[in-house]
Motif scaffolding. Sequence first.
Motif, PDB file in Angstrom:
ATOM      1  N   VAL A 135       0.843  -1.191   0.000  1.00 54.66           N
ATOM      2  CA  VAL A 135       0.000   0.000   0.000  1.00 54.66           C
ATOM      3  C   VAL A 135       0.881   1.245   0.000  1.00 54.66           C
ATOM      4  O   VAL A 135       0.675   2.183  -0.782  1.00 54.66           O
ATOM      5  CB  VAL A 135      -0.949   0.001   1.219  1.00 54.66           C
ATOM      6  CG1 VAL A 135      -1.710   1.322   1.299  1.00 54.66           C
ATOM      7  CG2 VAL A 135      -1.920  -1.171   1.141  1.00 54.66           C
ATOM      8  N   ASP A 136       1.884   1.269   0.880  1.00 54.15           N
ATOM      9  CA  ASP A 136       2.827   2.390   0.903  1.00 54.15           C
ATOM     10  C   ASP A 136       3.657   2.444  -0.371  1.00 54.15           C
ATOM     11  O   ASP A 136       3.981   3.529  -0.870  1.00 54.15           O
ATOM     12  CB  ASP A 136       3.762   2.269   2.107  1.00 54.15           C
ATOM     13  CG  ASP A 136       3.078   2.607   3.417  1.00 54.15           C
ATOM     14  OD1 ASP A 136       2.063   3.336   3.379  1.00 54.15           O
ATOM     15  OD2 ASP A 136       3.543   2.139   4.461  1.00 54.15           O
ATOM     16  N   ASP A 137       3.998   1.288  -0.906  1.00 56.05           N
ATOM     17  CA  ASP A 137       4.804   1.252  -2.126  1.00 56.05           C
ATOM     18  C   ASP A 137       4.065   1.889  -3.297  1.00 56.05           C
ATOM     19  O   ASP A 137       4.668   2.576  -4.127  1.00 56.05           O
ATOM     20  CB  ASP A 137       5.188  -0.188  -2.471  1.00 56.05           C
ATOM     21  CG  ASP A 137       6.165  -0.786  -1.467  1.00 56.05           C
ATOM     22  OD1 ASP A 137       6.784  -0.005  -0.717  1.00 56.05           O
ATOM     23  OD2 ASP A 137       6.305  -2.022  -1.422  1.00 56.05           O
ATOM     24  N   VAL A 138       2.746   1.651  -3.373  1.00 59.93           N
ATOM     25  CA  VAL A 138       1.961   2.253  -4.450  1.00 59.93           C
ATOM     26  C   VAL A 138       1.944   3.770  -4.306  1.00 59.93           C
ATOM     27  O   VAL A 138       2.083   4.504  -5.298  1.00 59.93           O
ATOM     28  CB  VAL A 138       0.523   1.698  -4.471  1.00 59.93           C
ATOM     29  CG1 VAL A 138      -0.347   2.475  -5.462  1.00 59.93           C
ATOM     30  CG2 VAL A 138       0.530   0.228  -4.864  1.00 59.93           C
ATOM     31  N   LEU A 139       1.815   4.265  -3.080  1.00 59.44           N
ATOM     32  CA  LEU A 139       1.831   5.712  -2.859  1.00 59.44           C
ATOM     33  C   LEU A 139       3.188   6.307  -3.256  1.00 59.44           C
ATOM     34  O   LEU A 139       3.247   7.385  -3.858  1.00 59.44           O
ATOM     35  CB  LEU A 139       1.518   6.030  -1.406  1.00 59.44           C
ATOM     36  CG  LEU A 139       0.040   5.969  -1.011  1.00 59.44           C
ATOM     37  CD1 LEU A 139      -0.115   6.140   0.495  1.00 59.44           C
ATOM     38  CD2 LEU A 139      -0.767   7.018  -1.762  1.00 59.44           C
ATOM     39  N   GLU A 140       4.262   5.609  -2.939  1.00 62.37           N
ATOM     40  CA  GLU A 140       5.583   6.090  -3.344  1.00 62.37           C
ATOM     41  C   GLU A 140       5.705   6.127  -4.859  1.00 62.37           C
ATOM     42  O   GLU A 140       6.269   7.070  -5.429  1.00 62.37           O
ATOM     43  CB  GLU A 140       6.667   5.194  -2.755  1.00 62.37           C
ATOM     44  CG  GLU A 140       6.880   5.373  -1.254  1.00 62.37           C
ATOM     45  CD  GLU A 140       8.001   4.504  -0.718  1.00 62.37           C
ATOM     46  OE1 GLU A 140       8.569   3.714  -1.500  1.00 62.37           O
ATOM     47  OE2 GLU A 140       8.306   4.603   0.478  1.00 62.37           O
ATOM     48  N   MET A 141       5.193   5.093  -5.521  1.00 65.09           N
ATOM     49  CA  MET A 141       5.218   5.060  -6.982  1.00 65.09           C
ATOM     50  C   MET A 141       4.424   6.235  -7.552  1.00 65.09           C
ATOM     51  O   MET A 141       4.870   6.902  -8.504  1.00 65.09           O
ATOM     52  CB  MET A 141       4.642   3.732  -7.481  1.00 65.09           C
ATOM     53  CG  MET A 141       4.567   3.599  -8.999  1.00 65.09           C
ATOM     54  SD  MET A 141       3.021   4.239  -9.727  1.00 65.09           S
ATOM     55  CE  MET A 141       1.820   3.109  -9.035  1.00 65.09           C
ATOM     56  N   ALA A 146       3.904  13.306  -9.710  1.00 68.57           N
ATOM     57  CA  ALA A 146       4.483  14.634  -9.507  1.00 68.57           C
ATOM     58  C   ALA A 146       5.034  15.179 -10.826  1.00 68.57           C
ATOM     59  O   ALA A 146       4.865  16.362 -11.150  1.00 68.57           O
ATOM     60  CB  ALA A 146       5.577  14.580  -8.447  1.00 68.57           C
ATOM     61  N   LYS A 147       5.680  14.318 -11.588  1.00 66.37           N
ATOM     62  CA  LYS A 147       6.173  14.735 -12.903  1.00 66.37           C
ATOM     63  C   LYS A 147       5.020  14.895 -13.882  1.00 66.37           C
ATOM     64  O   LYS A 147       5.045  15.795 -14.744  1.00 66.37           O
ATOM     65  CB  LYS A 147       7.173  13.711 -13.437  1.00 66.37           C
ATOM     66  CG  LYS A 147       7.892  14.159 -14.709  1.00 66.37           C
ATOM     67  CD  LYS A 147       8.729  15.401 -14.460  1.00 66.37           C
ATOM     68  CE  LYS A 147       9.493  15.848 -15.701  1.00 66.37           C
ATOM     69  NZ  LYS A 147      10.315  17.051 -15.448  1.00 66.37           N
ATOM     70  N   LEU A 190     -13.971  14.056   3.365  1.00 65.28           N
ATOM     71  CA  LEU A 190     -13.921  13.778   1.934  1.00 65.28           C
ATOM     72  C   LEU A 190     -14.062  15.053   1.108  1.00 65.28           C
ATOM     73  O   LEU A 190     -13.593  15.112  -0.030  1.00 65.28           O
ATOM     74  CB  LEU A 190     -15.024  12.785   1.545  1.00 65.28           C
ATOM     75  CG  LEU A 190     -14.756  11.306   1.827  1.00 65.28           C
ATOM     76  CD1 LEU A 190     -15.931  10.461   1.362  1.00 65.28           C
ATOM     77  CD2 LEU A 190     -13.476  10.840   1.145  1.00 65.28           C
ATOM     78  N   GLU A 191     -14.706  16.049   1.672  1.00 60.60           N
ATOM     79  CA  GLU A 191     -14.827  17.315   0.937  1.00 60.60           C
ATOM     80  C   GLU A 191     -13.448  17.933   0.720  1.00 60.60           C
ATOM     81  O   GLU A 191     -13.186  18.549  -0.321  1.00 60.60           O
ATOM     82  CB  GLU A 191     -15.730  18.287   1.697  1.00 60.60           C
ATOM     83  CG  GLU A 191     -16.065  19.530   0.891  1.00 60.60           C
ATOM     84  CD  GLU A 191     -17.187  20.344   1.503  1.00 60.60           C
ATOM     85  OE1 GLU A 191     -17.604  21.338   0.867  1.00 60.60           O
ATOM     86  OE2 GLU A 191     -17.660  19.990   2.602  1.00 60.60           O
ATOM     87  N   GLU A 192     -12.549  17.748   1.679  1.00 60.84           N
ATOM     88  CA  GLU A 192     -11.180  18.219   1.513  1.00 60.84           C
ATOM     89  C   GLU A 192     -10.506  17.471   0.371  1.00 60.84           C
ATOM     90  O   GLU A 192      -9.740  18.060  -0.405  1.00 60.84           O
ATOM     91  CB  GLU A 192     -10.401  18.034   2.817  1.00 60.84           C
ATOM     92  CG  GLU A 192      -8.889  18.214   2.691  1.00 60.84           C
ATOM     93  CD  GLU A 192      -8.461  19.584   2.193  1.00 60.84           C
ATOM     94  OE1 GLU A 192      -7.335  19.696   1.670  1.00 60.84           O
ATOM     95  OE2 GLU A 192      -9.261  20.548   2.300  1.00 60.84           O
ATOM     96  N   LEU A 193     -10.805  16.186   0.255  1.00 60.56           N
ATOM     97  CA  LEU A 193     -10.239  15.392  -0.837  1.00 60.56           C
ATOM     98  C   LEU A 193     -10.695  15.942  -2.185  1.00 60.56           C
ATOM     99  O   LEU A 193      -9.908  16.037  -3.132  1.00 60.56           O
ATOM    100  CB  LEU A 193     -10.658  13.932  -0.678  1.00 60.56           C
ATOM    101  CG  LEU A 193      -9.911  12.897  -1.528  1.00 60.56           C
ATOM    102  CD1 LEU A 193      -8.472  12.766  -1.071  1.00 60.56           C
ATOM    103  CD2 LEU A 193     -10.610  11.542  -1.435  1.00 60.56           C
ATOM    104  N   LEU A 237      -1.411  13.522  -2.003  1.00 56.85           N
ATOM    105  CA  LEU A 237      -0.897  12.204  -1.660  1.00 56.85           C
ATOM    106  C   LEU A 237      -0.507  12.125  -0.182  1.00 56.85           C
ATOM    107  O   LEU A 237      -0.642  11.067   0.447  1.00 56.85           O
ATOM    108  CB  LEU A 237       0.290  11.855  -2.554  1.00 56.85           C
ATOM    109  CG  LEU A 237      -0.035  11.690  -4.048  1.00 56.85           C
ATOM    110  CD1 LEU A 237       1.227  11.374  -4.837  1.00 56.85           C
ATOM    111  CD2 LEU A 237      -1.091  10.613  -4.276  1.00 56.85           C
ATOM    112  N   ALA A 238      -0.045  13.251   0.388  1.00 59.47           N
ATOM    113  CA  ALA A 238       0.266  13.268   1.818  1.00 59.47           C
ATOM    114  C   ALA A 238      -0.999  13.088   2.648  1.00 59.47           C
ATOM    115  O   ALA A 238      -0.994  12.400   3.688  1.00 59.47           O
ATOM    116  CB  ALA A 238       0.957  14.583   2.186  1.00 59.47           C
TER     117      ALA A 238
END
Length: 280
Positions: free
Chosen positions: A122-128, A134-135, A231-234, A261-262
């Motif tokens: 799960v964390d690995d997907v976020l890092e990916m 970002a690019k 969720l409104e913030e999302l 993402l953070a």
Amino acid sequence: MATNESSISSPNLPAAAGAASASPFAPVTPPPRLRLSDMVYEQLETMIVEGRLAPGSALPSERDLAQQMGVSRPSLREALLRLESRGVIVGRAGGGYLVANASQPLLAEPLSQLMSRHSKTVDDVLEMREVLEAKAVELAAARATSEDIARLRQVLEALEAAFAAGQDGRDGNAGKSLLTHMPELDAQFHLALAEATHNLVLVHLMHAIFELLRGSVADNYQAIVGHGADLEELIDQHRRIFNAVATRDACAATRHLQDHLAFIRANTANTANTVDSSGT
């Protein structure tokens, strides 16, 4: 003076090139050893590689496509069968063809199985996503066309509508939009951002891992709702990303994507289901 057809050495040469007659166009004939169906095949393959025909998109009917390309249906059909045999396009129920997502089984399916067995991924997907997206937003802010902006706005407005429907139960099942419709549209928004980069490799890569992205986003929504996060913030985060891309502000687009993402990371931490080695 008659046009010298033998001077045409490439099927991509404009028809008027080398024409000495008063007409600006001359009949195009394939070079020796290159059939018309080969030229059709090359044009369609190029459009797919360049992303002008995206994975999952439907080709026009044989009749319409033959008319648009100015070729006979037998020549077109021969090219289509060749593309299908290579897995570039696939037949669809009811007739016609879809552009295949050829890389997806090689990338997304093994990764999805890995995610189902190991919560760390799960964390690995976020890092990916932090690396790729970002690019992507930076490039999208620089390169997005008016059509890209319109597509992003369409998906964003649908996402906002799904949130509103889920909030007040107008979707006929309170909460359904929050955990089904919204994740799907959220993933589509990020895919549209990738497409707006017009980077062929990035676009094909994002299409290849789209099922992985969609599954990850759906899991994130479950965790975010479980955390009681706003969720409104999302939704506002997506709006800020869109506004930055639409106004060509690459720095702001990157910053808002990283904040987004953070937010996901903060509200999905320690919520992944642990799966034991037996796979149950």
